[in-house]
Design an enzyme around this catalytic site. Structure first.
Site, mmCIF file in Angstrom:
data_model
loop_
_atom_site.group_PDB
_atom_site.id
_atom_site.type_symbol
_atom_site.label_atom_id
_atom_site.label_comp_id
_atom_site.label_asym_id
_atom_site.label_seq_id
_atom_site.Cartn_x
_atom_site.Cartn_y
_atom_site.Cartn_z
ATOM 1 C CB CYS A 1 -11.510 -34.356 10.329
ATOM 2 S SG CYS A 1 -12.477 -34.145 8.987
ATOM 3 C CB CYS B 1 -12.367 -30.982 9.546
ATOM 4 S SG CYS B 1 -13.292 -32.439 9.197
ATOM 5 C CG ASP B 2 -9.850 -30.429 12.821
ATOM 6 O OD1 ASP B 2 -10.307 -29.949 12.416
ATOM 7 O OD2 ASP B 2 -9.579 -31.473 13.381
#
Ligand code: NAP
Length: 319
Positions: free
Chosen positions: A137, A140-141
């Site tokens: 992701c 997200c990261d």
């Protein structure tokens, strides 16, 4: 056992939320179960440019937040953080039993809108270094990789979109693709091929993620030269396909060989009263706009099914 529901919607992505908006407006006794927060995959993506009605695009998280608000405004009951374990036929032979981590419910119809999850490539280091440089992701990261070099594995829309997203942070993004042509939409291909900080490593497959505390490199097989190469990167993002979240109906409905739920033109599965919508459905085109349409179709078909079964029509009776 609580009151019997007309409709249980499993999954709170665009398909489930669209079904929920329609069910709530039809005044069905409907409950949406979601294992996490509602929003589904678009909540974890960047800008969505191809959802009609938003010239210039809209952030995925904002789009699904609007859907969630819209569903709530019509009174849809959404039970978040309540994963559904399985769906079975109830003892009466007609209703459906919905077993969640928190309880057991009965519904006259079910819409499975559980989407899919990223596939693992299954190479050494992938599992071991998950969360320590390996990710599925970018949204997200990505921010953890400011001024770092990263690799994105895959050549589909997800890989290419997320590679473009990662250029906000990373100093260099390698796309590792096994063929000499990308699968992604042409407009995205044009953008990555023109991007000064993205390099596509064609005809390479990853064989190992290396690193001790964190990812330090990715070992690739060059398919043309049948030789191994090592790229120093601090992050590896895998986008090598997806696995359908069809587990809850595995014993109930027919699935295709990859595990997607088979449906007819009305989005009915092989099990009476069980419908599938969105990415989990065999043959879905895996687009947010299509998932919304499928959620609507499934709700309308499910409503008709329940009304015929119970001999009632919400429309005709009125409020
Ligand atoms: P995908 O389209 O299935 O692409 C997976 C990619 O991984 C392919 O390029 C594939 O290579 C590669 N791959 C698969 N197995 C591999 C292996 N063992 N080793 C190396 N590479 C491997 O998956 P996705 O990109 O997640 O997209 C899923 C669906 O969602 C698609 O229908 C897509 O259009 C849709 N989607 C749409 C958007 C959008 O419209 N903006 C955004 C995201 C996703 P090959 O190309 O050689 O098969």
């Amino acid at each position: 056992m609580e009151e019997i529901m007309d409709l249980a919607i499993i999954g709170g992505g665009p398909a489930g939320l669209a079904a929920g908006i329609y069910a709530a407006r039809a005044r069905q006794r409907a409950v949406l179960f979601e294992e996490n927060l509602t929003g589904g995959a678009p909540a974890l993506t960047g800008t969505i440019e191809n959802y009609p009605g938003f010239p210039g695009g809209i952030e995925g998280a904002e789009l699904v937040e609007r859907m969630r608000e819209q569903a709530a405004s019509f009174g849809l009951e959404a039970r978040t953080f309540e994963p559904v374990e399985f769906i079975a036929r109830a003892p009466d032979g007609k209703r459906l039993l919905v077993r969640t981590e928190k309880g057991e419910y009965e519904a006259w119809a079910v819409i499975l809108a559980t989407g899919m999850r990223p596939a693992r490539l299954g190479i050494p280091g992938e599992e071991e270094l998950l969360g320590r440089g390996v990710s599925y992701c970018a949204t997200c990261d990505g921010a953890f990789f400011r001024d770092k070099e990263v690799a994105v594995v895959g050549g589909g829309n997800s890989a290419v979109e997320e590679a473009l997203f990662l250029t906000r942070f990373a100093s260099r993004v390698y796309i590792v693709h096994r063929r000499d042509r990308l699968r992604a939409d042409r407009i995205l291909q044009e953008r990555v091929l023109a991007h000064p900080r993205i390099e596509v490593l064609w005809r390479r497959v990853p064989v190992e993620v290396k690193g001790d505390a964190r990812v330090s490199s990715l070992v690739l097989r060059n398919l043309d030269e049948d030789a191994l190469e090592e790229k120093e990167v601090q992050g590896v993002f895998f986008y090598v396909g997806n696995i359908p979240n069809s587990g809850p109906v595995r014993e109930l409905a027919e699935l295709d060989e990859a595990g997607f739920v088979l449906t007819d033109i009305s989005l009915r599965s092989s099990a009476a009263g069980v419908y599938a919508a969105g990415d989990v459905r065999a043959g879905s085109v895996k687009q947010v706009a299509a998932a919304v349409g499928e959620g609507v179709t499934a709700q309308m078909q499910a409503q008709r099914y329940v009304e015929e079964l119970l001999g009632t029509s919400y429309d005709r009776k009125g409020p």
